[in-house]
Design a protein around this motif. Sequence first.
Motif, mmCIF file in Angstrom:
data_model
loop_
_atom_site.group_PDB
_atom_site.id
_atom_site.type_symbol
_atom_site.label_atom_id
_atom_site.label_comp_id
_atom_site.label_asym_id
_atom_site.label_seq_id
_atom_site.Cartn_x
_atom_site.Cartn_y
_atom_site.Cartn_z
ATOM 1 N N GLN A 19 -7.393 -7.643 -5.170
ATOM 2 C CA GLN A 19 -7.392 -6.300 -5.743
ATOM 3 C C GLN A 19 -8.628 -6.149 -6.624
ATOM 4 O O GLN A 19 -8.956 -7.057 -7.398
ATOM 5 C CB GLN A 19 -6.136 -6.055 -6.582
ATOM 6 C CG GLN A 19 -4.852 -5.949 -5.771
ATOM 7 C CD GLN A 19 -3.650 -5.660 -6.653
ATOM 8 O OE1 GLN A 19 -3.704 -5.820 -7.879
ATOM 9 N NE2 GLN A 19 -2.558 -5.230 -6.042
ATOM 10 N N LEU B 7 2.039 1.877 -3.467
ATOM 11 C CA LEU B 7 0.970 2.256 -4.392
ATOM 12 C C LEU B 7 0.394 3.643 -4.107
ATOM 13 O O LEU B 7 -0.314 4.203 -4.946
ATOM 14 C CB LEU B 7 -0.172 1.230 -4.313
ATOM 15 C CG LEU B 7 0.126 -0.180 -4.823
ATOM 16 C CD1 LEU B 7 -1.002 -1.117 -4.413
ATOM 17 C CD2 LEU B 7 0.293 -0.187 -6.339
ATOM 18 N N LEU C 22 -6.844 5.111 -3.926
ATOM 19 C CA LEU C 22 -6.431 3.848 -3.307
ATOM 20 C C LEU C 22 -7.277 3.645 -2.056
ATOM 21 O O LEU C 22 -7.368 4.535 -1.205
ATOM 22 C CB LEU C 22 -4.946 3.891 -2.946
ATOM 23 C CG LEU C 22 -4.350 2.635 -2.297
ATOM 24 C CD1 LEU C 22 -4.433 1.438 -3.240
ATOM 25 C CD2 LEU C 22 -2.895 2.885 -1.881
ATOM 26 N N PHE D 197 -5.860 8.374 -0.179
ATOM 27 C CA PHE D 197 -5.959 7.022 0.385
ATOM 28 C C PHE D 197 -7.074 6.955 1.417
ATOM 29 O O PHE D 197 -7.196 7.813 2.293
ATOM 30 C CB PHE D 197 -4.622 6.651 1.032
ATOM 31 C CG PHE D 197 -4.639 5.332 1.764
ATOM 32 C CD1 PHE D 197 -4.736 4.135 1.075
ATOM 33 C CD2 PHE D 197 -4.547 5.285 3.153
ATOM 34 C CE1 PHE D 197 -4.753 2.915 1.752
ATOM 35 C CE2 PHE D 197 -4.553 4.088 3.840
ATOM 36 C CZ PHE D 197 -4.658 2.891 3.127
ATOM 37 N N LEU E 100 0.827 -1.205 0.000
ATOM 38 C CA LEU E 100 0.000 0.000 0.000
ATOM 39 C C LEU E 100 0.859 1.252 0.000
ATOM 40 O O LEU E 100 0.539 2.242 -0.675
ATOM 41 C CB LEU E 100 -0.922 -0.004 1.220
ATOM 42 C CG LEU E 100 -2.041 -1.057 1.211
ATOM 43 C CD1 LEU E 100 -2.709 -1.139 2.577
ATOM 44 C CD2 LEU E 100 -3.072 -0.742 0.132
ATOM 45 N N LYS F 280 -1.664 9.707 -4.508
ATOM 46 C CA LYS F 280 -3.075 9.327 -4.470
ATOM 47 C C LYS F 280 -3.711 9.752 -3.147
ATOM 48 O O LYS F 280 -3.034 9.962 -2.145
ATOM 49 C CB LYS F 280 -3.242 7.814 -4.644
ATOM 50 C CG LYS F 280 -2.781 7.270 -5.983
ATOM 51 C CD LYS F 280 -3.060 5.778 -6.066
ATOM 52 C CE LYS F 280 -2.670 5.213 -7.428
ATOM 53 N NZ LYS F 280 -1.215 5.227 -7.615
#
Length: 742
Positions: free
Chosen positions: A724, A562, A637, A568, A559, A566
């Motif tokens: 996912q 990723l 995310l 989150f 996480l 973004k």
Amino acid sequence: MQTKTTLKKRRARTVPRFTATCGAGLESLLEEEIQEFGGQDITTMPGAVSWQGSLETGYRACLWSRFGSRILLELARFPAPDPDTLYNEAGKIDWDAHFSPDTSFAVYCTLTDAELSHSKYAALRVKDAIVDQFRTRAGRRPDVDVSAPAIRFNLHVRGKEATLSLDLSGDSLHRRGYRQAAGEAPLKETLAAAIVHLAGWRRDTPPDTVLLDPMCGSGTLLIEAALIYGDSAPGLMRHQFGFMAWSGHRPKLWQRLVDEALEREARGMEKKWPEMIGYDADPAVVSAARQNIAMAGLEDRIQVSQRQLAHLESPASRGLMVTNPPYGERLSQKEAVKYLYRCLGRIFRARFPDWQLGFFTSNPELADMTRLSWDGRFRLYNGPIKCRLLVGGTKTKEPWREEETTWTLHEVDDPGPARDFANRLRKNCRELFPWASRESITCLRIYDGDMPEYNLAVDLYEQWVHVQEYAPPKTIDPKKARTRLNQALQVIRDMLQVPHSRIFIKTRQRQKGRAQYQKKQGPGKLYEVREGSCRFLVNFTDYLDTGLFLDHRTTRRMLGELARGKRFLNLYGYTGSATVHAAMGGALATTTVDISSTYLGRARANMSLNGFGGPQHLFIQSDCLQYLRETRERFGLIFVDPPTFSNSRHRKETFDVQRDHEQLLRLAMRRLSKNGLLVFSTNFRKFQLAQALEDDFRVEEITGETIPRDFQRHKGGLIHRCWQLRHQDADQEKDRIQQSSQ
């Protein structure tokens, strides 16, 4: 009866007496200033400094005092045992010599151990005396304006004696004129000036000394430091003083002092300046600081930008860090502030060798969390709040290194009946320790019910050992089970050479859902452990779980990788460990949702421990399903790790992950951006993902990629499963782009 001419001659022969008021703790600094201004016969008392001197000393105090609040010119002293005497004595002053009936005025009163009990009534009696005198002499009276008077008078009654003074300053001197915007609970400018002065900042500070405020708020500390270094009079930006409506005002004298101050400021601006840097996590606060800096004319001297404390680095080999971190006055914030202090201390020790630190706090008992030693401690007040300024620095020239925990296996003399357990534990450790060292893993599971006779889970959390005994079946004699547990504990102690005080033991009954997180004992101590570049607080005593699920270590790292760029969302956020990884990985913003205020409090503390805060990191106490129904935010995310079963007292309905996961994930996918990614994990061993989800979204199971090596021996099989989920249209667009590029 004395004539007006006689009174003016007497006043000319009398050396004026002034009083400067100040915040508690600033008296000695103010006294030094008064000496520089030419004051004589100086007397210092709590909250004030008085002196004799010419009118020039009073003007200089108005223009140059960095620490004073008000400058009062004494007009009269007289006994005031009662309101009528107060009225009569105030009426003896020639008020026409001080202002005209065309000038608005106000009287303010303070009482100290006085027989008069009402300050407003005492001020009213003085006001009446003034008004009545003007009405009798001129047939008209001046207006009273308590909000913005042209001239102010101050009555102070101590015991039975009253002092009536003209307020030369008008508005409080802390109002310099540059602060147009302020953050939450801003420092008064006078207090800010005292903080940077006491921390060691001077007009002659070497220009290669960097000044840094990592939590600068509205920039007051930086601005006051710049005014000190540039030899700029703090009163230059003010357009109004109380003496300007006073009949005794001497404009030529005042102008001479202003011209002198302008010349000194010009010389100060011409010399070489140090770097002056400010950071804050809140972009709105940074904007406010920039407005204030520009208003002070210092935008080319002070640089302020947004930065989290986690990313703070030393800009030079030497400097002064001065900061006023959040106080955490509200109970919900205090725990987070405590660990913010620890984070600041750790960063200062590690990244700022040879620097000095001025640390201003209203929680001196929490200052020990910085783990710094202090050379100076100053008692100050921020309004009514008792505070401390702590001044110190790093004590060693050697680079700071954090103590590493290294586990070494030792031979067990005679494990007796636990020989098989000792052999298995040694084998596991020999396999896992080199792997953990290579991967910089300091918290891991070294035994997981590998043998039915010793049904334990043994976890290492740096130098601590956490042992969970799975409750034995009813067919097993409890005494025999207890004997085996004691045998296993002795092997653990001998093989790892760990004292009793660092071993924590729990019995794990079969639980449903969040029942495993219910409090068992307490209150317990929180211990700090590391996971990669992140740090977490764990509790070994109060709950069955410590607050850090080790089987999600790989998932959290994923996480973090990723999350860059973004927004989150962490649903069922628990203690926020996934949020910390996302923030450390570069998430633009995070939102952590959990129904429990206790978990959210730990999540805030974990974020603070890692140096993250500000409005871009939100913590929302809510049922996650309800939150998803109500929010309109979108995220790039999303992490969803729900309990297997929950009948929390906060919920009107129960939650069952098998029954309710489809509804949960569909609601979550509505909040996922077009090209976003949702990661779903569950520890329910019999879980089956709804086929309809695989029909409507692109679903990929990644369980094998998320099970850490130390959990691949889990006695019940896979300790968790993980998927996912992406939107179909995003995948189709991705395929189209790939095909067109071919």
